[in-house]
Design a protein around this motif. Structure first.
Motif, PDB file in Angstrom:
ATOM      1  N   ILE A 120       9.503  35.720  -2.856  1.00 46.43           N
ATOM      2  CA  ILE A 120      10.430  34.736  -2.562  1.00 46.43           C
ATOM      3  C   ILE A 120       9.854  33.623  -3.500  1.00 46.43           C
ATOM      4  CG2 ILE A 120      10.934  32.942  -0.885  1.00 46.43           C
ATOM      5  CD1 ILE A 120      10.401  35.010   1.309  1.00 46.43           C
ATOM      6  N   THR A 125      13.258  35.670  -5.689  1.00 40.78           N
ATOM      7  CA  THR A 125      14.410  36.623  -5.247  1.00 40.78           C
ATOM      8  C   THR A 125      14.654  36.284  -3.850  1.00 40.78           C
ATOM      9  OG1 THR A 125      12.549  38.497  -6.128  1.00 40.78           O
ATOM     10  CG2 THR A 125      14.229  39.088  -4.334  1.00 40.78           C
ATOM     11  N   VAL A 156      11.832  29.753   1.729  1.00 41.82           N
ATOM     12  CA  VAL A 156      12.975  30.536   2.150  1.00 41.82           C
ATOM     13  C   VAL A 156      14.200  29.226   2.366  1.00 41.82           C
ATOM     14  CG1 VAL A 156      14.336  31.535   4.095  1.00 41.82           C
ATOM     15  CG2 VAL A 156      12.250  32.571   3.273  1.00 41.82           C
ATOM     16  N   ILE A 207       5.914  39.577   0.269  1.00 41.13           N
ATOM     17  CA  ILE A 207       7.386  38.821   0.719  1.00 41.13           C
ATOM     18  C   ILE A 207       7.105  37.514  -0.004  1.00 41.13           C
ATOM     19  CG2 ILE A 207       8.697  38.033   2.542  1.00 41.13           C
ATOM     20  CD1 ILE A 207       7.902  40.445   4.151  1.00 41.13           C
ATOM     21  N   LEU A 213      16.167  36.853  -0.456  1.00 40.15           N
ATOM     22  CA  LEU A 213      16.098  37.715   0.844  1.00 40.15           C
ATOM     23  C   LEU A 213      17.457  38.498   1.114  1.00 40.15           C
ATOM     24  CD1 LEU A 213      13.674  36.067   3.102  1.00 40.15           C
ATOM     25  CD2 LEU A 213      13.101  38.021   1.502  1.00 40.15           C
ATOM     26  N   SER A 214      18.825  37.709   0.784  1.00 40.59           N
ATOM     27  CA  SER A 214      20.107  38.231   0.956  1.00 40.59           C
ATOM     28  C   SER A 214      20.400  39.210  -0.166  1.00 40.59           C
ATOM     29  CB  SER A 214      20.990  37.054   1.314  1.00 40.59           C
ATOM     30  OG  SER A 214      21.194  36.124  -0.077  1.00 40.59           O
TER      31      SER A 214
END
Length: 211
Positions: A148, A152, A200, A144, A154-155
């Motif tokens: 990120i 990329t 994020v 993950i 997450l949504s």
């Protein structure tokens, strides 16, 4: 396949479906191995990790990684499947109205994800020369974080293979720095969690600013 069916056709939230599969798979691994280390005895598998198997000085495992990366890039950027994937990730309803079978697309994506995980598991066994039921624990956190860091969302709707590879390299470098400085594993996990949160937050600010 199970995750894809549960999410695409069962209507389950992806996080719940994959979390349940994670717990079940770990339990199955423990049952199969009986909690014992499984030693690899197949010479052809063990030989892949030896210098004699190198091609032009490059380990076979690196070549496999490169092959998967190139195949993923071509699939995402040069095929209809890739365009459909971006469309479904960005706006599933708009993709459905455009004639894309969203459920089938999601199923195929989970199948591809499982295939890549299987390849990664095989490479890990080649490196270690053995297998344990604890192999891969917390790798989901690394995956993950790398995705990120590589850009990329997450949504959904934005992400690149090249960015993900760069994210892997950056995150692996950070992990190696932790190891070289003899940081304890608990501190490393805290730091990795902080990196994910920071990435994020940076993503959200970037999207909000429209850049």
């Amino acid at each position: 396949l199970v995750n894809g069916v549960l999410v695409a056709y069962g209507g389950m939230v992806p996080f719940i479906a994959t979390l349940a599969m994670l717990a079940s798979a770990r339990g199955l691994a423990l049952q199969i191995t009986d909690g014992k280390t499984q030693i690899v005895t197949v010479p052809s598998v063990l030989d892949l990790g030896l210098p004699d198997a190198y091609v032009l000085g490059i380990p076979p495992l690196v070549l496999v990684f490169a092959a998967v990366t190139v195949a993923g890039w071509l699939l995402l950027n040069r095929t209809t499947f890739g365009r459909r994937t971006i469309a479904v990730g960005g706006n599933p309803e708009a993709a459905r109205l455009a004639g894309i079978d969203v459920r089938r697309q999601r199923l195929f994506l989970y199948l591809l994800s499982g295939l890549c995980c299987g390849i990664a598991a095989f490479l890990l066994i080649v490196l270690a020369g053995s297998g344990q039921n604890t192999n891969g624990n917390l790798y989901e956190l690394d995956a993950i974080a790398a995705a990120i860091i590589g850009g990329t969302l997450l949504s959904g709707g934005r992400g690149t293979i090249v960015g993900s590879v760069l994210g892997v390299l950056v995150f692996t470098t950070i992990t190696n720095i932790f190891a070289l400085n003899n940081l304890q594993s608990d501190v490393q996990q805290i730091a990795k969690g902080a990196i994910i949160v920071a990435a994020v937050l940076l993503q959200r600010r970037t999207v909000r600013d429209g850049t």
